[in-house]
Design an enzyme around this catalytic site. Sequence first.
Site, PDB file in Angstrom:
ATOM      1  N   GLU A 268     -14.628   9.447  -6.836  1.00 34.34           N
ATOM      2  CA  GLU A 268     -15.129  10.506  -7.701  1.00 34.34           C
ATOM      3  C   GLU A 268     -16.484  10.121  -8.283  1.00 34.34           C
ATOM      4  O   GLU A 268     -16.828   8.929  -8.331  1.00 34.34           O
ATOM      5  CB  GLU A 268     -14.125  10.797  -8.811  1.00 34.34           C
ATOM      6  CG  GLU A 268     -12.798  11.292  -8.279  1.00 34.34           C
ATOM      7  CD  GLU A 268     -11.825  11.739  -9.355  1.00 34.34           C
ATOM      8  OE1 GLU A 268     -10.800  12.328  -9.011  1.00 34.34           O
ATOM      9  OE2 GLU A 268     -12.104  11.494 -10.558  1.00 34.34           O
TER      10      GLU A 268
ATOM     11  N   SER B  40     -15.392   3.087  -6.978  1.00 35.67           N
ATOM     12  CA  SER B  40     -14.246   2.402  -6.360  1.00 35.67           C
ATOM     13  C   SER B  40     -13.079   2.203  -7.318  1.00 35.67           C
ATOM     14  O   SER B  40     -12.047   1.670  -6.917  1.00 35.67           O
ATOM     15  CB  SER B  40     -14.701   1.026  -5.836  1.00 35.67           C
ATOM     16  OG  SER B  40     -15.725   1.158  -4.874  1.00 35.67           O
TER      17      SER B  40
ATOM     18  N   ILE C 158     -17.261  11.287   0.605  1.00 40.10           N
ATOM     19  CA  ILE C 158     -16.042  11.337   1.401  1.00 40.10           C
ATOM     20  C   ILE C 158     -16.400  11.382   2.882  1.00 40.10           C
ATOM     21  O   ILE C 158     -17.018  12.348   3.346  1.00 40.10           O
ATOM     22  CB  ILE C 158     -15.183  12.561   1.022  1.00 40.10           C
ATOM     23  CG1 ILE C 158     -14.937  12.594  -0.489  1.00 40.10           C
ATOM     24  CG2 ILE C 158     -13.886  12.551   1.805  1.00 40.10           C
ATOM     25  CD1 ILE C 158     -14.302  11.332  -1.050  1.00 40.10           C
TER      26      ILE C 158
ATOM     27  N   GLU D  32      -6.774  -0.190   5.034  1.00 42.49           N
ATOM     28  CA  GLU D  32      -8.140   0.323   5.129  1.00 42.49           C
ATOM     29  C   GLU D  32      -9.149  -0.812   5.066  1.00 42.49           C
ATOM     30  O   GLU D  32     -10.126  -0.843   5.835  1.00 42.49           O
ATOM     31  CB  GLU D  32      -8.394   1.324   4.013  1.00 42.49           C
ATOM     32  CG  GLU D  32      -9.809   1.883   4.004  1.00 42.49           C
ATOM     33  CD  GLU D  32     -10.028   2.936   2.924  1.00 42.49           C
ATOM     34  OE1 GLU D  32     -11.203   3.253   2.641  1.00 42.49           O
ATOM     35  OE2 GLU D  32      -9.021   3.438   2.371  1.00 42.49           O
TER      36      GLU D  32
END
Length: 390
Positions: A128, A133, A158, A246
């Site tokens: 955001e 992070s 994104i 990830e």
Amino acid sequence: MFKRSLFEPDHECLRQQVAEFLDAEVVPHHPQWMENRQAPRRIWQQAGEAGLLCRTIPEDHGGHGGDFRQSVVIIEELAKRRLCGLLTFLQSDIVAPYLYRLGNDIQRQEYLPGLCSGRRIGAIALTEPQGGSDLHGLRSTAIRNQDEIILTGEKTHISNGSEADLIIVAARTGPTDCDGASSAGFDMLLVEAGTPGLTRRRINKTGMPALDTGHLTFDNCRVPEGNRLGASGMGFFYLVSFLSIERLVLATYAQAMAETLLRETVRFCATRRTAEGTTLDYQATQFRLADLYSEAATSRSFVDSCIVDHTAGRLDNRNACIAKLRSTELLTAAAAAKLQLSGARGFCDDGSDGPDRATQDVLDSAVQTVWGGSSEVLRNVVGSSLANML
């Protein structure tokens, strides 16, 4: 560059197939994609047809039922060519596993086949504007209203954000105060493109420009209750679990790219003639490259050990953070050395893949110390875990 015992013959066969596809269908067009700031949608479906997507997803959901090492092969071949316009691992190893492990039967049947074939493009929206992070600073809210969930908030930077057909969104289950504080849990929601109240715009970047990157705004989006992914309020737990995967994926990509840059730099220095021989004949050059090679060897060993652990289902979150931290820091150092040792050619651009790519390599490497958790956040995660050693 380094001797490895990680792969079996079938993995090497897959590597050859991936290399042939990328060299034929992606490499020739990638410079144009960088100018366009995105890859064409058709390449995702072509990648699916060529078997580059969702290797670890079971066959009955449209995948290939392979192990994580198959994903590693694809990630490494992308990194060796510095391709960012078709980052298949965003879909295959980050988005799709959320759906497979957390989704119910209806959600799996609805979305996984499209992600595996490339007919759908997926994204995950965590970051955001004010939080970066830091997941604790997340302010987007998901408020239940009868059989719907009202989603409000913003997400930025994104990957695949402006083109994705399906977006996994993290949001709080209750309102936050003016400082963003809340005791509410997180929800994970499946938001489809075209949902009323969702607006998107593409972000232009100097680093990894061919990677579609979007800013998303959710203005009272009405998401069906059936699009909740997993249990309500458990989103933070899910995110912590999946972030380990990830970060290993991003470490794998960064490590392979760093080795490519180091190899190219050595090759260039060995052929660049000077009055005293070649650039590689100078001790200062040898020392700098020796340090980079030693760091790369150490990092390679650690990343490979994490790949083995994840393949066996025992990846440690702290080790995943270390792998991502060290491999991306290595990459920035390798890119900086390549730029410096390339001389003036490192600042030129004639469209080739030689030393004149060095400036773009520096920009691309900078992206990787930020995405998936910045180096500072990763250091904090590792540092805060050390008390457990006492």
